[in-house]
Write a protein that holds these residues in place. Sequence first.
Motif, PDB file in Angstrom:
ATOM      1  N   TYR A  33       0.871  -1.209   0.147  1.00  0.00           N
ATOM      2  CA  TYR A  33      -0.014   0.008   0.096  1.00  0.00           C
ATOM      3  C   TYR A  33       0.910   1.355  -0.210  1.00  0.00           C
ATOM      4  CZ  TYR A  33      -3.865   3.083   1.469  1.00  0.00           C
ATOM      5  OH  TYR A  33      -4.773   3.961   1.234  1.00  0.00           O
ATOM      6  N   ARG A  34       1.830   1.387   0.961  1.00  0.00           N
ATOM      7  CA  ARG A  34       2.696   2.439   1.061  1.00  0.00           C
ATOM      8  C   ARG A  34       3.475   2.611  -0.453  1.00  0.00           C
ATOM      9  NH1 ARG A  34       3.332   0.858   6.395  1.00  0.00           N
ATOM     10  NH2 ARG A  34       4.687  -0.503   6.183  1.00  0.00           N
ATOM     11  N   THR A  35       4.013   1.758  -0.781  1.00  0.00           N
ATOM     12  CA  THR A  35       4.679   1.563  -2.211  1.00  0.00           C
ATOM     13  C   THR A  35       3.881   2.249  -3.269  1.00  0.00           C
ATOM     14  OG1 THR A  35       6.137  -0.068  -1.532  1.00  0.00           O
ATOM     15  CG2 THR A  35       5.957   0.562  -4.076  1.00  0.00           C
ATOM     16  N   LEU A  36       2.585   1.821  -3.404  1.00  0.00           N
ATOM     17  CA  LEU A  36       1.502   2.247  -4.323  1.00  0.00           C
ATOM     18  C   LEU A  36       1.158   3.708  -4.113  1.00  0.00           C
ATOM     19  CD1 LEU A  36      -0.394   2.013  -6.442  1.00  0.00           C
ATOM     20  CD2 LEU A  36      -2.248   1.211  -5.006  1.00  0.00           C
ATOM     21  N   VAL A  37       1.167   4.216  -2.909  1.00  0.00           N
ATOM     22  CA  VAL A  37       0.883   5.649  -2.524  1.00  0.00           C
ATOM     23  C   VAL A  37       2.028   6.380  -3.035  1.00  0.00           C
ATOM     24  CG1 VAL A  37       0.247   7.093  -0.597  1.00  0.00           C
ATOM     25  CG2 VAL A  37      -0.862   5.082  -0.970  1.00  0.00           C
ATOM     26  N   SER A  38       3.203   5.995  -2.920  1.00  0.00           N
ATOM     27  CA  SER A  38       4.341   6.656  -3.002  1.00  0.00           C
ATOM     28  C   SER A  38       4.598   6.900  -4.390  1.00  0.00           C
ATOM     29  CB  SER A  38       5.774   5.985  -2.586  1.00  0.00           C
ATOM     30  OG  SER A  38       5.763   5.958  -1.194  1.00  0.00           O
ATOM     31  N   HIS A  39       4.183   5.963  -5.346  1.00  0.00           N
ATOM     32  CA  HIS A  39       4.145   6.192  -6.781  1.00  0.00           C
ATOM     33  C   HIS A  39       3.223   7.125  -7.301  1.00  0.00           C
ATOM     34  CE1 HIS A  39       7.187   2.977  -7.477  1.00  0.00           C
ATOM     35  NE2 HIS A  39       6.218   2.099  -7.296  1.00  0.00           N
ATOM     36  N   ILE A  40       1.955   7.117  -6.581  1.00  0.00           N
ATOM     37  CA  ILE A  40       1.057   8.081  -6.853  1.00  0.00           C
ATOM     38  C   ILE A  40       1.437   9.543  -6.597  1.00  0.00           C
ATOM     39  CG2 ILE A  40      -1.339   8.880  -6.389  1.00  0.00           C
ATOM     40  CD1 ILE A  40      -2.247   5.869  -6.041  1.00  0.00           C
ATOM     41  N   GLU A  41       2.078   9.537  -5.522  1.00  0.00           N
ATOM     42  CA  GLU A  41       2.571  10.890  -5.079  1.00  0.00           C
ATOM     43  C   GLU A  41       3.592  11.225  -5.952  1.00  0.00           C
ATOM     44  OE1 GLU A  41       3.640  10.215  -1.059  1.00  0.00           O
ATOM     45  OE2 GLU A  41       1.587  10.521  -0.128  1.00  0.00           O
ATOM     46  N   ALA A  42       4.642  10.601  -6.330  1.00  0.00           N
ATOM     47  CA  ALA A  42       5.428  10.944  -7.340  1.00  0.00           C
ATOM     48  C   ALA A  42       4.969  11.419  -8.588  1.00  0.00           C
ATOM     49  CB  ALA A  42       6.413   9.851  -7.540  1.00  0.00           C
ATOM     50  N   GLU A  43       3.895  10.465  -9.107  1.00  0.00           N
ATOM     51  CA  GLU A  43       3.211  11.066 -10.325  1.00  0.00           C
ATOM     52  C   GLU A  43       2.489  12.635 -10.126  1.00  0.00           C
ATOM     53  OE1 GLU A  43       2.972   9.906 -13.369  1.00  0.00           O
ATOM     54  OE2 GLU A  43       4.156   8.139 -12.900  1.00  0.00           O
ATOM     55  N   LEU A  44       1.803  12.682  -8.919  1.00  0.00           N
ATOM     56  CA  LEU A  44       1.358  13.934  -8.623  1.00  0.00           C
ATOM     57  C   LEU A  44       2.319  15.046  -8.647  1.00  0.00           C
ATOM     58  CD1 LEU A  44      -1.214  13.260  -6.000  1.00  0.00           C
ATOM     59  CD2 LEU A  44      -1.761  14.324  -8.077  1.00  0.00           C
ATOM     60  N   ARG A  45       3.355  14.881  -8.242  1.00  0.00           N
ATOM     61  CA  ARG A  45       4.380  15.784  -8.303  1.00  0.00           C
ATOM     62  C   ARG A  45       4.923  16.393  -9.495  1.00  0.00           C
ATOM     63  NH1 ARG A  45       6.089  12.638  -3.515  1.00  0.00           N
ATOM     64  NH2 ARG A  45       5.896  13.932  -1.731  1.00  0.00           N
ATOM     65  N   SER A  46       4.956  15.442 -10.560  1.00  0.00           N
ATOM     66  CA  SER A  46       5.257  15.840 -11.974  1.00  0.00           C
ATOM     67  C   SER A  46       4.180  16.198 -12.780  1.00  0.00           C
ATOM     68  CB  SER A  46       5.990  14.677 -12.279  1.00  0.00           C
ATOM     69  OG  SER A  46       5.222  13.485 -12.524  1.00  0.00           O
ATOM     70  N   TYR A  47       3.009  16.145 -12.279  1.00  0.00           N
ATOM     71  CA  TYR A  47       1.628  16.399 -13.014  1.00  0.00           C
ATOM     72  C   TYR A  47       1.498  17.838 -13.073  1.00  0.00           C
ATOM     73  CZ  TYR A  47      -2.728  14.979 -15.121  1.00  0.00           C
ATOM     74  OH  TYR A  47      -3.661  14.778 -16.190  1.00  0.00           O
ATOM     75  N   PRO A  48       1.081  18.340 -14.331  1.00  0.00           N
ATOM     76  CA  PRO A  48       1.101  19.852 -14.353  1.00  0.00           C
ATOM     77  C   PRO A  48      -0.214  20.266 -13.500  1.00  0.00           C
ATOM     78  CG  PRO A  48       0.438  18.732 -16.485  1.00  0.00           C
ATOM     79  CD  PRO A  48       1.155  17.616 -15.544  1.00  0.00           C
ATOM     80  N   GLN A  49      -0.176  21.527 -13.046  1.00  0.00           N
ATOM     81  CA  GLN A  49      -1.199  21.982 -12.278  1.00  0.00           C
ATOM     82  C   GLN A  49      -2.019  22.866 -12.919  1.00  0.00           C
ATOM     83  OE1 GLN A  49      -1.619  21.897  -8.679  1.00  0.00           O
ATOM     84  NE2 GLN A  49       0.338  20.606  -9.022  1.00  0.00           N
ATOM     85  N   ASP A  50      -3.022  21.968 -13.756  1.00  0.00           N
ATOM     86  CA  ASP A  50      -4.104  22.550 -14.687  1.00  0.00           C
ATOM     87  C   ASP A  50      -5.435  22.145 -14.717  1.00  0.00           C
ATOM     88  OD1 ASP A  50      -3.952  20.128 -15.846  1.00  0.00           O
ATOM     89  OD2 ASP A  50      -2.570  20.588 -17.453  1.00  0.00           O
ATOM     90  N   ALA A  51      -6.218  22.296 -15.696  1.00  0.00           N
ATOM     91  CA  ALA A  51      -7.647  21.811 -15.522  1.00  0.00           C
ATOM     92  C   ALA A  51      -7.658  20.303 -15.709  1.00  0.00           C
ATOM     93  CB  ALA A  51      -8.243  22.532 -16.794  1.00  0.00           C
ATOM     94  N   GLY A  52      -6.796  19.541 -16.307  1.00  0.00           N
ATOM     95  CA  GLY A  52      -6.566  18.237 -16.374  1.00  0.00           C
ATOM     96  C   GLY A  52      -6.782  17.681 -14.862  1.00  0.00           C
ATOM     97  N   LEU A  53      -5.485  18.229 -14.285  1.00  0.00           N
ATOM     98  CA  LEU A  53      -5.531  17.828 -12.739  1.00  0.00           C
ATOM     99  C   LEU A  53      -6.940  17.833 -12.043  1.00  0.00           C
ATOM    100  CD1 LEU A  53      -3.871  16.571 -10.552  1.00  0.00           C
ATOM    101  CD2 LEU A  53      -2.981  18.877 -10.003  1.00  0.00           C
ATOM    102  N   ASP A  54      -7.350  19.304 -12.379  1.00  0.00           N
ATOM    103  CA  ASP A  54      -8.814  19.550 -11.629  1.00  0.00           C
ATOM    104  C   ASP A  54      -9.763  18.370 -11.854  1.00  0.00           C
ATOM    105  OD1 ASP A  54      -7.438  21.685  -9.963  1.00  0.00           O
ATOM    106  OD2 ASP A  54      -8.398  23.136 -11.870  1.00  0.00           O
ATOM    107  N   ALA A  55      -9.732  18.240 -13.308  1.00  0.00           N
ATOM    108  CA  ALA A  55     -10.780  17.221 -13.681  1.00  0.00           C
ATOM    109  C   ALA A  55     -10.576  15.699 -12.860  1.00  0.00           C
ATOM    110  CB  ALA A  55     -10.859  16.882 -14.907  1.00  0.00           C
ATOM    111  N   LEU A  56      -9.315  15.472 -12.824  1.00  0.00           N
ATOM    112  CA  LEU A  56      -8.822  14.128 -12.138  1.00  0.00           C
ATOM    113  C   LEU A  56      -9.100  14.120 -10.585  1.00  0.00           C
ATOM    114  CD1 LEU A  56      -5.602  13.326 -13.730  1.00  0.00           C
ATOM    115  CD2 LEU A  56      -7.404  11.776 -14.104  1.00  0.00           C
ATOM    116  N   LEU A  57      -9.048  15.126 -10.091  1.00  0.00           N
ATOM    117  CA  LEU A  57      -9.288  15.412  -8.566  1.00  0.00           C
ATOM    118  C   LEU A  57     -10.688  15.135  -8.537  1.00  0.00           C
ATOM    119  CD1 LEU A  57      -6.479  17.893  -7.614  1.00  0.00           C
ATOM    120  CD2 LEU A  57      -6.167  15.496  -7.333  1.00  0.00           C
ATOM    121  N   ALA A  58     -11.559  15.945  -9.224  1.00  0.00           N
ATOM    122  CA  ALA A  58     -12.877  15.914  -8.969  1.00  0.00           C
ATOM    123  C   ALA A  58     -13.618  14.370  -9.297  1.00  0.00           C
ATOM    124  CB  ALA A  58     -13.508  16.816  -9.981  1.00  0.00           C
ATOM    125  N   ALA A  59     -12.845  13.713 -10.183  1.00  0.00           N
ATOM    126  CA  ALA A  59     -13.513  12.353 -10.566  1.00  0.00           C
ATOM    127  C   ALA A  59     -12.959  11.406  -9.694  1.00  0.00           C
ATOM    128  CB  ALA A  59     -13.020  12.091 -11.916  1.00  0.00           C
TER     129      ALA A  59
END
Length: 110
Positions: A33-59
């Motif tokens: 579980y921790r490893t998976l969350v770490s991978h997600i966090e790494a992806e989030l850090r590299s993800y552009p802060q844009d409308a696409g991210l807002d859509a993913l967070l909402a969904a």
Amino acid sequence: MTTPLTTHRNLVTLVQVLRKLERSRVPVDPEQYRTLVSHIEAELRSYPQDAGLDALLAAMPELAELYENLNYAHAGLCRSPLDAAIHAEQAARDAIASAMGKPARPAAQS
């Protein structure tokens, strides 16, 4: 080569795996579980802060929760409705007071 589309797919796939782990009736290894969350966090850090991210967070509430936790030091509960956050804080205070043997605070008058 990493493109915005592959980053998006990676993030969505990782969150889908997280969702399956969280809903699993079979106990999940905490390290997995921790490893998976770490991978997600790494992806989030590299993800552009844009409308696409807002859509993913909402969904994806799981992703929004991780995003909030990552950014809590700077933005607090930036994606949580204020009423829900206030009620959660009050419930936590009441639970702590109860555990300490103190009476809970009376509810605020609206």
